[in-house]
Design an enzyme around this catalytic site. Structure first.
Site, PDB file in Angstrom:
ATOM      1  N   TYR A  90       2.573 -30.144 -31.798  1.00  0.00           N
ATOM      2  CA  TYR A  90       3.437 -29.284 -30.983  1.00  0.00           C
ATOM      3  C   TYR A  90       4.771 -29.071 -31.693  1.00  0.00           C
ATOM      4  O   TYR A  90       5.255 -27.944 -31.808  1.00  0.00           O
ATOM      5  CB  TYR A  90       3.640 -29.900 -29.593  1.00  0.00           C
ATOM      6  CG  TYR A  90       4.643 -29.143 -28.753  1.00  0.00           C
ATOM      7  CD1 TYR A  90       4.318 -27.917 -28.183  1.00  0.00           C
ATOM      8  CD2 TYR A  90       5.922 -29.646 -28.540  1.00  0.00           C
ATOM      9  CE1 TYR A  90       5.239 -27.213 -27.422  1.00  0.00           C
ATOM     10  CE2 TYR A  90       6.851 -28.953 -27.786  1.00  0.00           C
ATOM     11  CZ  TYR A  90       6.502 -27.732 -27.231  1.00  0.00           C
ATOM     12  OH  TYR A  90       7.427 -27.032 -26.492  1.00  0.00           O
ATOM     13  N   GLU A  94       7.867 -26.195 -18.406  1.00  0.00           N
ATOM     14  CA  GLU A  94       9.186 -26.848 -18.459  1.00  0.00           C
ATOM     15  C   GLU A  94       9.581 -27.339 -17.074  1.00  0.00           C
ATOM     16  O   GLU A  94      10.142 -28.425 -16.933  1.00  0.00           O
ATOM     17  CB  GLU A  94      10.253 -25.909 -19.025  1.00  0.00           C
ATOM     18  CG  GLU A  94      10.107 -25.597 -20.494  1.00  0.00           C
ATOM     19  CD  GLU A  94      10.336 -26.768 -21.435  1.00  0.00           C
ATOM     20  OE1 GLU A  94      10.879 -27.814 -21.006  1.00  0.00           O
ATOM     21  OE2 GLU A  94       9.962 -26.642 -22.618  1.00  0.00           O
ATOM     22  N   TRP A  97       7.532 -35.008 -21.953  1.00  0.00           N
ATOM     23  CA  TRP A  97       6.892 -33.777 -22.415  1.00  0.00           C
ATOM     24  C   TRP A  97       5.465 -34.064 -22.895  1.00  0.00           C
ATOM     25  O   TRP A  97       4.575 -33.248 -22.735  1.00  0.00           O
ATOM     26  CB  TRP A  97       7.719 -33.110 -23.513  1.00  0.00           C
ATOM     27  CG  TRP A  97       7.125 -31.808 -23.925  1.00  0.00           C
ATOM     28  CD1 TRP A  97       6.555 -31.505 -25.119  1.00  0.00           C
ATOM     29  CD2 TRP A  97       6.994 -30.627 -23.122  1.00  0.00           C
ATOM     30  NE1 TRP A  97       6.077 -30.212 -25.114  1.00  0.00           N
ATOM     31  CE2 TRP A  97       6.338 -29.648 -23.899  1.00  0.00           C
ATOM     32  CE3 TRP A  97       7.357 -30.299 -21.819  1.00  0.00           C
ATOM     33  CZ2 TRP A  97       6.037 -28.372 -23.428  1.00  0.00           C
ATOM     34  CZ3 TRP A  97       7.058 -29.019 -21.347  1.00  0.00           C
ATOM     35  CH2 TRP A  97       6.416 -28.082 -22.148  1.00  0.00           C
TER      36      TRP A  97
END
Length: 193
Positions: free
Chosen positions: A27, A49, A57
């Site tokens: 990522y 988000e 995350w």
């Protein structure tokens, strides 16, 4: 994100974050900070988000495919048409984050994307209109990366005015970072552009 720098190979492969997990590293290297355009792609990033708020995350990355399946590939028109049965289905889906406010926010935000399109605008146009000028120099480390900026505050305000929810300045700055409006890869990072 992790507030540390990981070195994959001494002095040759500095990575801002994600070096401890292959999914997170991919990522970081292949997605975070690259320009994202298109209403569906930006809608996905805003939803993710928002879902990440209060979580790591990496948790969201691991659930990303389940999110895509649950939210119809993040097609705003499809999600905007979700009804009470869809909400119940989402709240029972162990593959995603089952927070009532966050799930409802995703549906509300899909409806806001559709409303923007119906008004002759787009999420892409609105989102990218808040891109700041490029930094004069890359941040030396994470202490030089802000949690929010005047642009993210303005973007959050504009999105709220357009009917979006769960889009505070800090969340929107994270989206701006992820979608390439700003390049916050630290100096020396392998993904710095």
């Amino acid at each position: 994100m992790t507030d540390s720098i990981s070195a994959e190979t001494p002095s040759t492969s500095l990575r801002c974050f994600g070096g401890d997990d292959p999914l997170y590293a991919a990522y970081h290297d292949e997605e975070w900070g690259l320009p994202v355009h298109g209403d569906a792609a930006l809608f996905e990033r805003i939803v993710l988000e928002g879902m990440q708020s209060g979580l790591s995350w990496l948790t969201i990355l691991r659930k990303r495919e389940a999110f895509r399946e649950a939210f119809a590939g993040f097609d705003p028109h499809t999600v905007a048409a979700f009804d009470d049965d869809d909400f119940t289905r989402l709240m029972a889906d162990a593959g995603i984050v089952r927070n009532r406010l966050k799930v409802q926010a995703a549906i509300t935000n899909a409806r806001a994307v559709v409303a923007l399109q119906e008004s002759g605008s787009s999420l892409d146009e609105l989102f990218w209109s808040f891109a700041p000028a490029p930094r004069a120099a890359p941040p030396a480390d994470w202490s030089e990366v802000p949690a929010s900026t005047p642009e993210s505050v303005a973007l959050a305000k504009a999105l709220k005015k357009a009917g979006f929810v769960f889009v505070g300045p800090t969340t929107m700055y994270a989206a701006m970072q992820a979608c390439g409006l700003v390049d916050d890869h630290i100096a020396g990072c392998v993904a710095r552009r």
